[in-house]
Scaffold this motif. Structure first.
Motif, short mmCIF file in Angstrom:
data_model
loop_
_atom_site.label_atom_id
_atom_site.label_comp_id
_atom_site.label_asym_id
_atom_site.label_seq_id
_atom_site.Cartn_x
_atom_site.Cartn_y
_atom_site.Cartn_z
N THR A 1 -11.86 3.94 11.67
CA THR A 1 -13.30 3.02 12.05
C THR A 1 -12.93 2.67 13.22
N ARG B 1 1.09 -1.00 -0.45
CA ARG B 1 -0.10 0.18 0.35
C ARG B 1 1.05 1.07 -0.17
N GLN C 1 -16.66 -1.79 6.73
CA GLN C 1 -17.19 -0.28 7.45
C GLN C 1 -16.20 0.56 6.55
N GLY C 2 -16.32 2.25 6.80
CA GLY C 2 -16.09 3.23 5.59
C GLY C 2 -16.41 3.78 5.11
N PRO C 3 -16.53 5.19 4.37
CA PRO C 3 -17.23 5.46 3.27
C PRO C 3 -17.58 4.90 1.72
N ALA D 1 -17.15 -7.06 9.48
CA ALA D 1 -17.83 -5.92 9.38
C ALA D 1 -16.66 -5.12 8.13
N ALA E 1 -9.31 1.99 13.74
CA ALA E 1 -8.43 2.23 12.60
C ALA E 1 -8.96 3.28 11.75
N PRO F 1 -16.50 9.45 11.45
CA PRO F 1 -15.93 8.69 10.06
C PRO F 1 -14.85 9.46 8.92
N TRP G 1 -8.08 5.75 9.10
CA TRP G 1 -7.69 5.96 7.23
C TRP G 1 -5.60 6.48 7.54
N GLN H 1 -22.46 3.95 6.33
CA GLN H 1 -20.78 3.46 5.89
C GLN H 1 -20.44 2.17 6.92
N LEU I 1 -9.72 3.18 -1.80
CA LEU I 1 -10.58 3.29 -1.15
C LEU I 1 -10.97 2.95 0.08
N LYS I 2 -11.42 3.80 0.89
CA LYS I 2 -11.60 3.85 2.47
C LYS I 2 -12.60 2.88 2.80
N VAL I 3 -11.75 1.39 2.91
CA VAL I 3 -12.79 0.58 4.20
C VAL I 3 -12.11 -0.09 4.99
N HIS I 4 -12.76 -0.50 5.83
CA HIS I 4 -11.95 -1.30 6.99
C HIS I 4 -12.79 -3.19 6.73
N VAL I 5 -12.54 -3.86 6.87
CA VAL I 5 -12.80 -4.42 7.54
C VAL I 5 -12.31 -6.13 8.03
N THR J 1 -14.55 -0.91 15.72
CA THR J 1 -15.29 -2.23 15.97
C THR J 1 -15.24 -2.59 16.66
N LYS K 1 -3.83 0.35 13.21
CA LYS K 1 -5.09 0.40 13.99
C LYS K 1 -4.57 -0.30 15.80
#
Lengths: 104, 200, 419, 997
Positions: B112, A83, D673-675, D671, B45, B108, B47, D721, D750-754, B114, B88
């Protein structure tokens, strides 16, 4: 075999999942270039020597790493997060990464 | 006593949790095992680029100021926090409600939140042989210089994923997935027999 | 060259074994051949043998970088079976099985093919049904297969833990009785001697360093022992396919090279009679005539040409071994070794003309190449001789991946480490 | 005192007597004895039988390289075969037996094999046993008939079948410096590195540290070497940066300085301590390694060199000096080098008569002659041993004048009476670990040995390992290695002073004496010099061919003593120097390793168990559990006397009639999550998720990149989100990795957390006509009526004081709800639901009933999404969005994936009303005798209580077009054949009126 995760430090290979040839380029999602898709899905560089490959530190921080590893000696010459450079990741991640980069 | 809003969650260790001394304890107990049962366990976590704001949010909610460096962390005995992956963090608190508290400050735009309060089980191993017993499971260096107090590590024992925080020179808190916790606990007790252990 | 027999053995013994002759010649390469086969392993030697025997093409050279049989034919776990799920594989491996059944006679060389059976253990009812599907698929193609109950399995392999307290209790198994084991080195030596007796030149210590071209067409090879021309150049270098194809200017292939470890214990009195496989992991084991338990598991899971494995797979394999055979805890692992496998994108091989004019390709054997040796050589010889595949290897094309005609026995998709 | 035990000296404790048995005979020894030394002290000469010829064999060595004296150690029913007697420390109650002999070690019937000597030469198996080409024994039968007897004759010890009650453990270790070998070089290296502050580990396979210092009788710093070593060890033992590992064989050198070692923790004890393992497997990650592994002495190859009583010279020295045991009373020596003279002196000192020293070299140095004089031995310079005499013990030998220049024997043989012959053919450095580490050994002509190459990993050599055979050199190199490994500055302090026996380290290049009779190269595998020459004659000349054709070096001792002599004989036959023949690459392990230790902590518990929050409830309520991957799930909740089929039929029926509840906690939950979460799901699933309203769920299908079906499940939109994705139980991990890969590698923007939240939520699915009433009776804080909770709607509420999330979705085809709660509350919620359901006839049901109801509905699972099927094959093409690309969309229309003869999902009804079997095939025409023409197979089957028929799902070629036609089930494995009707896979309530209700 040990892989020096830029975040977690040197870890046993047992913690990692191999994700293969890191030279492959995925076509744009909407691309209709089927040759490019086929090449991406099925064709692999398989060099005898340094190989650019993707590993996931699945048993650790779960980040994906770009690893240059020699397929004849298993010697690893560089490890970095896939990344990008994680700019602004601040203090968390950079220290260990610098160490890994110094080594490489 | 921590106040709870809902019934006491059941521990998955229950049938295998035998308080008392076990194994080779006649020669002295060198391991103490316990389940810390925090009221909240939360994963945060950020961004990319928002880590500092998240760290500030952690300080706001818990009062804990995270030290620098990958895997850095600290614990005040009630609340604990450590980094386990780039950007994280795991935060645990004896009290419930941590996720809700963070939801208010981690916008946001920052990252996030969790809630893993039910999904992770916290097992504490303490004593002079804690490093010795943990080295039977995890291929990481537990020596104090390599793994300082407060720091966290993500690692695995075969299929069992674990986050480990060193909470003092000879004490570690291990966060494992709830469904694996009983298996891991049994293995941990088994591995401790050699040095004598007490379950508290 | 003398026929081998009990009589010749006795006659020679009386003369102090002074009169035995080399099993194959050690010729220098000629300037040109009709066919050059790159790779003096099992498949290359078998191809040469069948080219000579079935197609009368004897002006053939097999060029080998190291010593004959130094590739995977010399470092596998010797199982021979045809218990596949998908018809293309089953037909092909069954053809191989039939060739195996007569191989010692055909070669006048005892390859010790022993049909002691191969048993796949099932550990859940769903897995048992999966094996039933496979066994029925075999039966519908005329291949032997039977289901075994737990009680039958216990009788067959008393050392196996079939108790209900096992982590993954055995519920039954799929048995192919005609499957078995062979002496791997003998296969290479037998084919080498057979090909040599028909006039094929086997040239060891001769490394291919490049390809000669006549326009687009491949017209020979450059080697450490000089240039050698040929009308047809055939590759049988599984494990090194990527390397050799790069010499021909083909950079990418639907193949990754992976290391597979194998293990042998110290020699023991008879312990198990059949080949047995574990259903809840990746483990297989048989016992050699010398008494060593020969066993292995999964590949190490990353690209490697190193013939050198790492510890995680060692530990995993031994754990699975003891899960099945708890009595072996005090038995000792004597040796381990690594072989380099061509892992293809669907787990099935490639036997085809091309991809360049004048070139013929045999590769992608994953870790199933040993049992394929006779059929691989037989089909490849056909393909080389007739410039088109036999029906049996027609599905094993190189373009099947792009066309979506994959032969994926395990259903894992384009992920070589999972096949 | 036994006649051969000296009164003083050695490491044994004469005050402690230990009782053990060998082949049923009771013996005594002393603490510190090995089985070999204790038996030798009692005058035992016969220890084993050779592999092929069953020749009687005695002790060749005193260490790990022993090829002859292999025994089985018994612990009750548990057997440990093939252990060198030299490596077994005796303890009270030890039971050892000899191997590979019948009826007894002394009288072995298979010794008759020796008569067939010339026939049983190398490679004889390949030339015969092929049998007739016609008749009943054609094909493989004749060979298999012969093989049956061959297998019974082969093999050494027997393995047991009883489970080993001992513990085996694994230990992960990290250190700065790992020192392998604790001789003078290793001790110096460890001490020096420790002084530098490094974290040091010192491992030695012997119980006692010190290596050659324990038996060399040299002096270091004015004290006996053994005392010096003991002091050095004591100093190391007191330091907290040093870990000492005695009885630890470092057996593997893997990538990046990862080494594997086996510690024999409690084999030498009568009883292990509480919880103490038998073996401990050390996985050591060392920054640097010091290899101080010493050298092995080589035998000489001459006729009769395998007779009991013929032993390596240094082994005799060890028995005398370490154990106080004399291997003979009249001892002769045969050597090509100076080191054997030291042994002669030692044995003389210990009380033996040294009757002769035969040395192949015509000229001997004055120092050496002085040593011989000290031993009062007669020297036969320029002589060789050409024969030995005796049966199960040596009685004498024959000497002949030997011309070293051409190997010729001259003049008459001369007999010498001796009960022990010591031989020394020079020394081979123990370079195995260095070779494993990836480098090729280099031949040194002066030492006549392969020396270690330049390191390819981070190791440093010291002492005999490098070919420096003197103790003074070992000490100097050990210190240098310790400094370098620890990265310290050079130390100016004075090196210990060594007083050593003189001697030239270089042997004469003589490996074999060619004379009449069997001369053994590989003792354990009975490979003779003639076998090597036969291999040469037949063209098996490369070192690997030699090894494989003759089995040279493939026995349990792995050629530690035989490799170099074998190469030398081949080199002579080829007329080439030894390095041109090559050396084999050593592979792990250095010495055999117990499989128990390698399996370590997973022994008996191969994989961890995954349990749902309701697991204990299921067990307490008569569930039969089913192992699904690592999970355990209820298969049925059986009543007394019920069969599995009766139970699932009852459960399914009751669910459709009133209501049923099933534990679905094992479903994968992620989960997301994110915009960019919604946009991400649009790319991941074939259908749209960005259009899903908050508070609603949708069924989704994922493809792999290659266009084949991958996984399915529902995903719930909990917030703008915030999504909760569910996956199949089996694919949870794979889907998680799939998502992470795309987020990290393909779409990092992409702003996504899994996050895996499988374990966070307990899930209970409750379905059936009365399901809603049951929920209404126990859920508070929300209504569950159709308006509040429509199909695929989600509500939050409370159940028995616990917050829950309820989604109305159905797998059973009934009006159904999934109730999610925090996993710690799962059992609580489950019990509350069961209690609330009692008045409504709620049943608990397991996987069998779940499967039955899904088959009736025609839903797909892993049996159909098997990695080879497409969305179209499964009639899920309605889910393939045409509005957007998604993973797999570009590849899913390739010719092979849209062909008309693909296997497609259908339903089957048994027209003979007999049960189906999973895995049965489908044919157009039945041929029971010769099954053929399969057009597909059954993926799942059951008795359908709803339809009252036996039904199945199947994948059939061109299946869709066959609906409404007849075919046959063909299951030759279980002899089940019969007519079927091919129908749609939606057997029951195809329009979904029950679940939409």
């Amino acid at each position: 075999m040990l892989i020096t995760c830029p975040y977690c430090g040197p870890r046993d290979v047992i913690e990692f999942t191999y994700q293969g040839d890191g030279n492959r380029e995925r076509p744009d999602s909407a691309s209709q270039n089927f040759e490019a898709w086929n090449a991406y899905v099925y064709d692999r560089l398989n060099p005898a020597g340094d190989h650019n490959e993707i590993w996931q530190h699945s048993g650790g921080c779960r980040a994906h790493l770009r690893v240059v590893r020699n397929t004849l000696t298993h010697e690893i010459s560089s490890v970095a997060f896939v990344r990008g450079d994680h700019q602004g990741r601040g203090d968390h991640g950079s220290a260990a990464r610098r160490k890994a980069e110094d080594k490489a | 006593m921590v106040e709870r809003q809902s019934p006491e969650p059941l521990s998955p260790l229950e049938p295998e949790f035998h308080v008392g001394s076990h194994g080779n304890f006649e020669h002295g107990v060198e391991i103490i095992l316990t389940e810390t049962r925090p009221g909240s366990i939360v994963q945060l976590a950020a961004w990319p680029g928002e880590e500092k704001k998240l760290i500030a949010a952690i300080r706001t909610v818990t009062g804990l100021a995270l030290p620098d460096g990958a895997g850095g962390g600290l614990s005040d005995g009630v609340k604990s926090v450590f980094g386990f992956a780039p950007g994280k963090f795991t935060v645990a608190d004896e009290a419930e409600g941590l996720a809700a508290a963070f939801a208010k400050v981690v916008t946001p735009a920052i990252g996030t939140v969790t809630d893993l309060s039910h999904g992770r089980i916290a097992i504490r191993i303490a004593g002079p042989k804690a490093e010795w017993v943990l080295a039977k499971f995890f291929a990481i260096d537990f020596a104090l210089p390599a793994f300082p107090v407060g720091a966290g590590r993500s690692t695995t024992h075969h299929d069992i994923f674990a986050q480990i925080q060193r909470t003092s020179a000879d004490q570690f808190d291990i966060y494992v997935f709830r469904s694996f916790a009983r298996s891991f606990w049994k293995a941990l007790c088994h591995a401790s027999e050699e040095v004598g252990y007490e379950v508290q | 060259m003398a026929e081998y027999s009990a009589f010749s053995l006795l006659a020679n013994a009386l003369k102090g074994n002074k009169d035995w002759k080399p099993a194959w010649r050690k010729p220098d390469p000629k300037a040109s051949y009709d066919v050059i086969i790159i790779g003096g392993g099992g498949h290359g030697l078998a191809t040469a043998y069948y080219l000579a025997k079935e197609h009368g093409i004897t002006n053939v050279a097999v060029v080998e970088k190291g010593w004959l049989g130094s590739g995977n034919v010399g470092r596998n776990t010797t199982a021979v079976r045809s218990n596949y799920l998908l018809p293309a594989n089953t037909r092909f491996y069954e053809h191989s099985m039939k060739l195996w059944e007569n191989l010692s006679h055909e070669l006048n060389y005892n390859v010790m093919f022993s049909q002691r059976g191969c048993l796949n253990l099932a550990h859940t009812p769903a897995q048992f049904d999966d094996y039933a599907r496979r066994g029925n698929a075999m039966r519908h193609l005329g291949v032997d297969a039977e289901l075994m109950t737990k009680a039958e399995i216990k009788r067959l392999i008393p050392a196996l833990d079939v108790s209900d307290s096992a982590r993954f209790p055995v519920v039954g198994g799929l048995m192919q009785r005609r499957a078995g084991t062979a002496r791997h080195d003998a296969v290479a030596w037998g084919y080498a001697r057979g090909a040599d007796r028909r006039g094929v030149d086997i040239i060891e210590n001769c490394e291919v360093t490049g390809f000669l071209r006549d326009g687009d067409r491949i017209s020979g090879v450059t080697t450490s022992r000089g240039d050698i021309r040929a009308r047809k150049v055939a590759m049988a270098v599984a494990g090194s396919t990527g390397r050799v194809m790069q010499l021909a200017g083909i950079e990418t292939m639907p193949i990754e090279s992976h290391v597979l470890q194998a293990f042998v214990t110290e020699s023991l009195k008879p312990f198990i009679d059949t080949v047995v496989t574990f259903g809840m992991g990746h483990f297989y084991m048989s016992q050699s005539d010398k008494g060593g338990l020969i066993y292995g598991g999964d590949i190490d899971g990353y690209n490697s040409y190193a013939q050198r494995g790492n510890l995680p797979v060692v530990d995993e394999v031994m754990s699975e071994m003891l899960a099945l055979f708890p009595g072996l805890a005090r038995v000792r692992m004597l040796r381990s070794w690594g072989g380099v496998c061509d892992m293809s994108m669907d787990g099935s091989p490639i036997i085809t003309t091309g991809p360049l004019p004048g070139m013929y390709l045999n590769c992608g054997w994953c870790y199933g190449g040993f049992k394929a040796t006779p059929a691989s050589g037989w089909c490849f010889a056909w393909t080389i001789a007739k410039d088109q595949p036999h029906d049996l290897n027609a599905p094993f094309t190189l373009d099947r991946f792009h066309r979506g005609l994959v032969i994926d026995d395990k259903g894992q998709g384009a992920n070589p480490r999972l096949h | 005192m036994s006649p051969r035990r000296a009164d003083t000296g050695g490491r044994i404790d004469r005050l402690k007597t230990i009782r053990f048995t060998f082949d049923g005979t009771a013996y005594t020894g002393h603490a510190g004895d090995t089985l070999a030394s204790a038996l030798l002290a009692k005058g035992v000469t016969l220890y084993g039988r050779s592999f092929k010829y069953h020749r009687p064999r005695g002790l060749l060595t005193a260490g790990v390289e022993e090829p002859n004296a292999l025994v089985t150690v018994l612990k009750g029913e548990v057997r440990e075969p093939n252990i060198p007697a030299t490596m077994v420390e005796i303890h009270d109650g030890l039971v050892a037996i000899s191997q590979n002999r019948f009826p007894s070690l002394a009288w072995d019937i298979n010794a008759v094999n020796q008569l067939g000597g010339n026939i049983l030469s190398a490679g004889f198996y390949y030339k015969t046993f092929m049998g007739p080409v016609f008749g009943p024994l054609k094909g493989t039968r004749f060979w298999m008939f012969c093989e049956h007897f061959i297998r019974r004759a082969a093999g050494l010890g027997s393995a047991g079948t009883a489970k080993d009650p001992a513990r085996y453990e694994r230990m992960n270790a990290f250190c700065d410096v790992l020192v392998v070998g604790s001789g003078p070089a290793g001790l110096m290296a460890a001490r020096t590195a420790a002084d530098q502050g490094a974290r040091v580990m010192l491992a030695d396979l012997e119980p006692l540290f010190g290596g050659s210092a324990n038996w060399s009788e040299e002096s270091i710093d004015g004290a006996p070497a053994a005392d010096w070593a003991r002091r050095a060890v004591a100093q190391l033992a007191g330091r907290d940066n040093v870990r000492l590992l005695p009885r630890t064989t470092v057996w593997g050198y893997y990538d990046n300085n990862t080494l594997a070692a086996l510690e024999r923790v409690s084999d030498h004890k009568d009883q292990p301590g509480k919880g103490e393992p038998r073996h401990r497997y050390w996985a050591i990650r060392a920054k640097s390694v010091v290899l101080a592994t010493g050298a092995f002495e080589r035998p000489l190859v001459f006729p009769g060199n395998d007779r009991p009583g013929v032993m390596l010279a240094h082994a005799a020295e060890r028995y005398a000096n370490e154990f106080g045991v004399l291997p003979g009373e009249r001892i002769a020596l045969f050597t090509n080098n100076d080191s054997a003279y030291r042994a002669a002196v030692a044995l003389k000192k210990a009380g033996a008569a040294v009757v002769a020293i035969a040395d192949v070299r015509p000229e001997l140095s004055p120092e050496i002659r002085k040593l011989a004089a000290e031993a009062e031995a007669e020297i036969f310079a320029g002589h060789a041993v050409v024969a030995t005499e005796g049966g199960k013990a040596l009685s004498g030998l024959k000497l002949q004048r030997f011309d070293m220049a051409n190997g010729a024997l001259i003049g008459d043989a001369r007999s010498i009476h001796a009960d022990c012959l010591l031989m020394s053919g020079g020394w081979s450095p123990t370079i195995h670990l260095a070779s494993q580490a990836g480098a090729k050994a280099e031949w040194n002509a002066a030492r006549q040995a392969f020396l270690p190459p330049k390191p390819t990993q981070s190791w440093i050599g010291a002492g005999a390992f490098t070919g420096s055979f003197s103790t003074a050199e070992a000490i100097a190199e050990g210190r240098a290695a310790g400094l370098a490994a620890a990265g310290g500055p050079s130390a100016p302090s004075v090196l210990p002073v060594v007083e050593a026996v003189p001697g030239d380290p270089d042997p004469a290049p003589v490996f074999e004496i060619r004379a009449k009779g069997k001369s053994f190269v590989d003792f354990q595998h009975d490979v003779t010099a003639e076998d090597v020459r036969l291999a040469h004659r037949e063209g098996f000349v490369s070192v690997e061919h030699l090894k494989r054709y003759t089995t040279l070096g493939m026995a349990t001792d792995q050629g530690k003593s035989s490799n170099v002599p074998g190469l030398a004989i081949m080199a002579e036959a080829l007329g080439k120097p030894i390095p041109e023949v090559g050396t084999t690459r050593f592979r792990p392990p250095f010495a055999p390793v117990s499989i128990g230790s390698l399996a370590a902590e997973r022994f008996g518990d191969l994989k961890p168990e995954r349990l749902t929050p309701m697991h204990d409830w299921h067990l307490a309520n008569s569930a039969t559990m089913y192992s699904a991957g690592l999970w355990y799930r209820p298969m049925i909740y059986g009543h007394a006397g019920e069969t599995v089929e009766q139970a699932y039929v009852r459960e399914a029926k009751a669910t459709r009639e009133s209501a049923g509840i099933v534990d679905v906690s094992t479903l994968g939950k992620i989960a997301v999550q994110g915009p960019d979460a919604a946009a991400f799901l649009d790319r991941v699933y074939t259908n749209m998720f960005s259009t899903l309203a908050v508070g609603k769920a949708r069924y989704g299908l994922m493809l792999r990149e290659d266009g084949l079906a991958f996984d399915d499940g529902t995903t719930w939109r909990l917030g703008e989100q915030d999504f909760l994705m569910t996956t199949t139980t089996a694919n949870a991990g794979k889907v998680m990795q799939h998502l992470e890969y795309f987020l990290d590698v393909i779409w990092p923007e992409l702003k996504v957390h899994v996050t895996s939240v499988t374990d966070e939520w307990a899930g209970a699915a409750i379905g059936g006509p009365k399901a809603r009433q049951i929920l209404a009776a126990c859920v508070t804080g929300t209504s569950v009526d159709n308006a509040t909770l429509p199909f695929m709607g989600i509500v939050r509420g409370e159940l028995s004081g616990v917050p829950v999330m309820i989604c109305r979705l159905s797998f059973s085809g009934e009006m159904a709800f999934e109730v999610y709660s925090g996993a710690g509350h799962g059992a609580h919620v489950w019990e509350a639901l069961v209690e609330a359901g009692k008045p409504f006839g709620l049943v608990t049901y397991g996987l069998e009933a779940l499967g039955t109801m899904r088959i009736e509905k025609g839903h797909v699972t892993g049996a159909e999404i098997d990695g080879r099927t497409t969305a179209r094959d499964l009639h899920l093409d309605w889910m393939l969005s045409k509005k957007k690309p998604f993973i797999g969309s570009a590849m899913m229309d390739r010719e092979g994936l849209i062909a008309s003869d693909r296997l497609e999902l259908v339903g089957l009804i048994a027209l003979d009303n007999l049960p189906f079997n999973g895995g049965a095939h489908i044919v157009e025409e039945v041929d029971e005798a010769n099954p053929h023409g399969s057009i597909g197979h059954i993926t799942a089957c059951c008795y359908s209580p709803a339809l009252g028929r036996h039904i199945a799902l199947a994948l059939v070629k061109g299946g869709k077009a066959r609906q409404g036609t007849r075919a046959h089930v063909s299951d030759p494995l279980r002899n089940r054949f019969g007519p079927v009707e091919i129908v749609s896979n939606h057997f029951f309530d195809p329009d979904g009126s029950r679940m939409h209700g």
